[in-house]
Enzyme design. Sequence first.
Site, PDB file in Angstrom:
ATOM      1  N   HIS A 121      50.287  43.837  17.136  1.00  7.70           N
ATOM      2  CA  HIS A 121      51.557  43.219  17.539  1.00  7.70           C
ATOM      3  C   HIS A 121      52.596  43.214  16.420  1.00  7.70           C
ATOM      4  O   HIS A 121      53.528  42.413  16.453  1.00  7.70           O
ATOM      5  CB  HIS A 121      51.325  41.804  18.077  1.00  7.70           C
ATOM      6  CG  HIS A 121      50.512  41.777  19.345  1.00  7.70           C
ATOM      7  ND1 HIS A 121      49.836  40.662  19.784  1.00  7.70           N
ATOM      8  CD2 HIS A 121      50.271  42.751  20.257  1.00  7.70           C
ATOM      9  CE1 HIS A 121      49.209  40.951  20.920  1.00  7.70           C
ATOM     10  NE2 HIS A 121      49.445  42.214  21.223  1.00  7.70           N
ATOM     11  N   SER A 199      42.812  33.561  22.536  1.00 11.42           N
ATOM     12  CA  SER A 199      42.643  33.031  23.894  1.00 11.42           C
ATOM     13  C   SER A 199      42.293  34.159  24.867  1.00 11.42           C
ATOM     14  O   SER A 199      41.940  33.892  26.015  1.00 11.42           O
ATOM     15  CB  SER A 199      43.920  32.330  24.344  1.00 11.42           C
ATOM     16  OG  SER A 199      45.020  33.226  24.259  1.00 11.42           O
TER      17      SER A 199
HETATM   18  C1  BJW Z   1      40.597  28.742  16.871  1.00 13.98           C
HETATM   19  C2  BJW Z   1      40.788  27.816  15.889  1.00 13.98           C
HETATM   20  C3  BJW Z   1      39.949  27.907  14.789  1.00 13.98           C
HETATM   21  C4  BJW Z   1      42.189  27.365  17.390  1.00 13.98           C
HETATM   22  N1  BJW Z   1      39.034  28.867  14.749  1.00 13.98           N
HETATM   23  N2  BJW Z   1      39.675  29.690  16.803  1.00 13.98           N
HETATM   24  C5  BJW Z   1      47.322  43.463  32.150  1.00 13.98           C
HETATM   25  C6  BJW Z   1      47.092  42.308  32.883  1.00 13.98           C
HETATM   26  C7  BJW Z   1      48.041  41.283  32.904  1.00 13.98           C
HETATM   27  C8  BJW Z   1      49.222  41.377  32.186  1.00 13.98           C
HETATM   28  C9  BJW Z   1      49.447  42.521  31.459  1.00 13.98           C
HETATM   29  C10 BJW Z   1      48.508  43.540  31.448  1.00 13.98           C
HETATM   30  N3  BJW Z   1      48.988  44.527  30.630  1.00 13.98           N
HETATM   31  C11 BJW Z   1      50.180  44.142  30.128  1.00 13.98           C
HETATM   32  C12 BJW Z   1      50.494  42.925  30.627  1.00 13.98           C
HETATM   33  C13 BJW Z   1      51.763  42.149  30.326  1.00 13.98           C
HETATM   34  C14 BJW Z   1      51.693  41.376  29.030  1.00 13.98           C
HETATM   35  C15 BJW Z   1      50.562  40.348  29.121  1.00 13.98           C
HETATM   36  O1  BJW Z   1      49.479  40.515  28.597  1.00 13.98           O
HETATM   37  N4  BJW Z   1      50.803  39.218  29.770  1.00 13.98           N
HETATM   38  C16 BJW Z   1      49.772  38.191  29.925  1.00 13.98           C
HETATM   39  C17 BJW Z   1      50.165  36.960  29.132  1.00 13.98           C
HETATM   40  C18 BJW Z   1      49.593  37.910  31.389  1.00 13.98           C
HETATM   41  N5  BJW Z   1      51.496  42.270  27.900  1.00 13.98           N
HETATM   42  C19 BJW Z   1      52.492  42.930  27.320  1.00 13.98           C
HETATM   43  O2  BJW Z   1      53.640  42.806  27.701  1.00 13.98           O
HETATM   44  C20 BJW Z   1      52.152  43.830  26.161  1.00 13.98           C
HETATM   45  N6  BJW Z   1      52.814  45.071  26.306  1.00 13.98           N
HETATM   46  C21 BJW Z   1      52.381  46.040  27.119  1.00 13.98           C
HETATM   47  O3  BJW Z   1      51.375  45.922  27.783  1.00 13.98           O
HETATM   48  O4  BJW Z   1      53.162  47.194  27.091  1.00 13.98           O
HETATM   49  C22 BJW Z   1      53.089  48.095  28.169  1.00 13.98           C
HETATM   50  C23 BJW Z   1      54.186  47.667  29.081  1.00 13.98           C
HETATM   51  C24 BJW Z   1      55.453  48.140  28.864  1.00 13.98           C
HETATM   52  C25 BJW Z   1      56.471  47.749  29.725  1.00 13.98           C
HETATM   53  C26 BJW Z   1      56.203  46.870  30.767  1.00 13.98           C
HETATM   54  C27 BJW Z   1      54.910  46.370  30.934  1.00 13.98           C
HETATM   55  C28 BJW Z   1      53.890  46.765  30.086  1.00 13.98           C
HETATM   56  C29 BJW Z   1      52.713  43.278  24.848  1.00 13.98           C
HETATM   57  C30 BJW Z   1      52.081  42.016  24.448  1.00 13.98           C
HETATM   58  C31 BJW Z   1      52.760  41.503  23.155  1.00 13.98           C
HETATM   59  C32 BJW Z   1      52.293  40.118  22.774  1.00 13.98           C
HETATM   60  N7  BJW Z   1      53.198  39.583  21.811  1.00 13.98           N
HETATM   61  C33 BJW Z   1      52.926  38.281  21.235  1.00 13.98           C
HETATM   62  C34 BJW Z   1      54.117  37.891  20.337  1.00 13.98           C
HETATM   63  C35 BJW Z   1      54.062  38.672  19.028  1.00 13.98           C
HETATM   64  C36 BJW Z   1      55.120  38.218  18.095  1.00 13.98           C
HETATM   65  C37 BJW Z   1      54.957  36.796  17.644  1.00 13.98           C
HETATM   66  O5  BJW Z   1      53.914  36.405  17.082  1.00 13.98           O
HETATM   67  O6  BJW Z   1      55.886  36.023  17.872  1.00 13.98           O
HETATM   68  O7  BJW Z   1      51.719  38.305  20.497  1.00 13.98           O
HETATM   69  S1  BJW Z   1      52.609  37.035  22.455  1.00 13.98           S
HETATM   70  C38 BJW Z   1      51.407  36.164  21.523  1.00 13.98           C
HETATM   71  O8  BJW Z   1      50.122  36.215  22.168  1.00 13.98           O
HETATM   72  C39 BJW Z   1      51.258  36.945  20.211  1.00 13.98           C
HETATM   73  C40 BJW Z   1      49.778  36.911  20.011  1.00 13.98           C
HETATM   74  O9  BJW Z   1      49.378  37.969  19.147  1.00 13.98           O
HETATM   75  C41 BJW Z   1      49.249  37.035  21.399  1.00 13.98           C
HETATM   76  C42 BJW Z   1      47.826  36.557  21.556  1.00 13.98           C
HETATM   77  O10 BJW Z   1      47.706  35.212  21.273  1.00 13.98           O
HETATM   78  P1  BJW Z   1      46.404  34.668  20.564  1.00 13.98           P
HETATM   79  O11 BJW Z   1      46.280  35.274  19.214  1.00 13.98           O
HETATM   80  O12 BJW Z   1      45.243  34.812  21.449  1.00 13.98           O
HETATM   81  O13 BJW Z   1      46.795  33.143  20.320  1.00 13.98           O
HETATM   82  P2  BJW Z   1      46.645  31.880  21.308  1.00 13.98           P
HETATM   83  O14 BJW Z   1      47.508  30.817  20.754  1.00 13.98           O
HETATM   84  O15 BJW Z   1      46.818  32.258  22.703  1.00 13.98           O
HETATM   85  O16 BJW Z   1      45.116  31.457  21.157  1.00 13.98           O
HETATM   86  C43 BJW Z   1      44.606  30.920  19.942  1.00 13.98           C
HETATM   87  C44 BJW Z   1      43.120  30.734  20.107  1.00 13.98           C
HETATM   88  O17 BJW Z   1      42.607  30.270  18.875  1.00 13.98           O
HETATM   89  C45 BJW Z   1      42.733  29.672  21.171  1.00 13.98           C
HETATM   90  O18 BJW Z   1      41.718  30.219  22.007  1.00 13.98           O
HETATM   91  C46 BJW Z   1      42.169  28.514  20.333  1.00 13.98           C
HETATM   92  O19 BJW Z   1      41.097  27.825  20.996  1.00 13.98           O
HETATM   93  C47 BJW Z   1      41.655  29.254  19.136  1.00 13.98           C
HETATM   94  N8  BJW Z   1      41.553  28.474  17.925  1.00 13.98           N
HETATM   95  N9  BJW Z   1      41.846  26.954  16.326  1.00 13.98           N
HETATM   96  C48 BJW Z   1      38.932  29.747  15.812  1.00 13.98           C
HETATM   97  N10 BJW Z   1      40.063  26.991  13.790  1.00 13.98           N
END
Ligand code: BJW
Length: 256
Positions: A121, A199
Amino acid sequence: MEQTISPELVAALRGARHLVILTGAGVSAESGVPTFRGPMSGLWERFEPAQLASADAFRRDPELVWGWYEWRRMLVSKAQPNPAHLAIARMAAKVPRLTLVTQNVDDLHERAGSDNLLHLHGSLHHPICFACRRPHALPPGIPEEPDDGRRLAPPLCGHCGARIRPGVVWFGESLPKDVWAAAAAASDECDMLISVGTSALVHPAASLPLRVAERRRPVVQVNPERTALSAVADYDLTGPAGLLMPALYEAAWGAA
Ligand code: BJW
Ligand code: ZN
C-alpha cells in the site's frame, strides 16, 4: 483453531524453506501507531480513516488529507520498532527464504532491520505528484505539527505545478504491479504464511493467505481479536504481536 504454539507448529516453522509473513497495522500498534480500524486519537477522533484515505477526499479537501498524513508521518518518525518487528527481522536469518509483505505505510520494518520487503500500500515517506506521479523529495527530519493542528497545504509539484499527494494506495486504486506480482508469486510458492496484525478485510492483500490455504500449506494468524481469517487459519494465536512473534521465534530457534 490451535491457540497455542504447538510442537507441530514449531516443526512446520523450523522446516519451512520459504516463509511468507504478511503484516498489517496491528504489528505497529505496540509502537504507538494507531491501527486503521481502531479508535483515532486526539485531534483526529472525529474522523474516519476510510473517509480520509481516498482520492475523492484529497480532491475535496487536500489540506485536511495532507495534514492527516503529515501528522501520521510525524507519529511514525517518532515511533520505534517493537519486539514484533525485531523478531520478524531476525527470522529472515533462520529460514532459507523469507518474503515480508506489509500493508503498512510506515517504515518500522526497515528500521528493525528487514530488507527487501514488499509495501503493498505504498509509503508515508515517498509522496508523489497527484497529476504526473513524479516523486517529490520531502525535507529531511521529523515533520512539524500542522499549523492549526489539522490542516496543512500540500506542496506543489516542481515539474507540473499540481498538488503533491501521499505515496500510498487509496481505495479503488491499483496496487503497484511489480510489488503485487512478487507478493502473489511468493504466496503461491511458500510452504507457510504468518498473518500478523491485520483485520484481513482489505483486498487484494487479504487474498494472499487464502491462496496459501488453498494449496493446503499452513496459515498462522497472530492477532488479539478474531478476524476474517480466523475461520481459515490452521493456527490462530490470540494475543499481541509484540509478545507472540518473539515467542514463536524462541520456540523454533531458541533465545535470540
Ligand atoms: C493487533 C494488535 C497487536 C491490534 N498485535 N495485532 C474483493 C472483495 C471486496 C472488495 C474488494 C475486492 N477487491 C478490491 C476490493 C475493493 C477494496 C477493498 O478491499 N474493500 C474492502 C474494504 C471491502 N480494495 C481496493 O480498493 C484496493 N485496490 C484494488 O483492489 O485495485 C483494483 C481496483 C481498481 C479500481 C477499482 C476497483 C479495484 C486498494 C486497497 C488500498 C487500501 N488502502 C489503505 C490505506 C493506505 C494508506 C493509509 O494508510 O492511509 O490501506 S486502507 C487501510 O486498510 C490501509 C491498510 O493497509 C489496510 C488494511 O488494514 P489493516 O492493516 O488490516 O488494519 P486494521 O486497522 O483493519 O486492523 C488492525 C488489526 O490489528 C486488527 O485485527 C486488530 O485486532 C489487530 N491488532 N493490536 C497484533 N498489538
Ligand atoms: Zn507533477
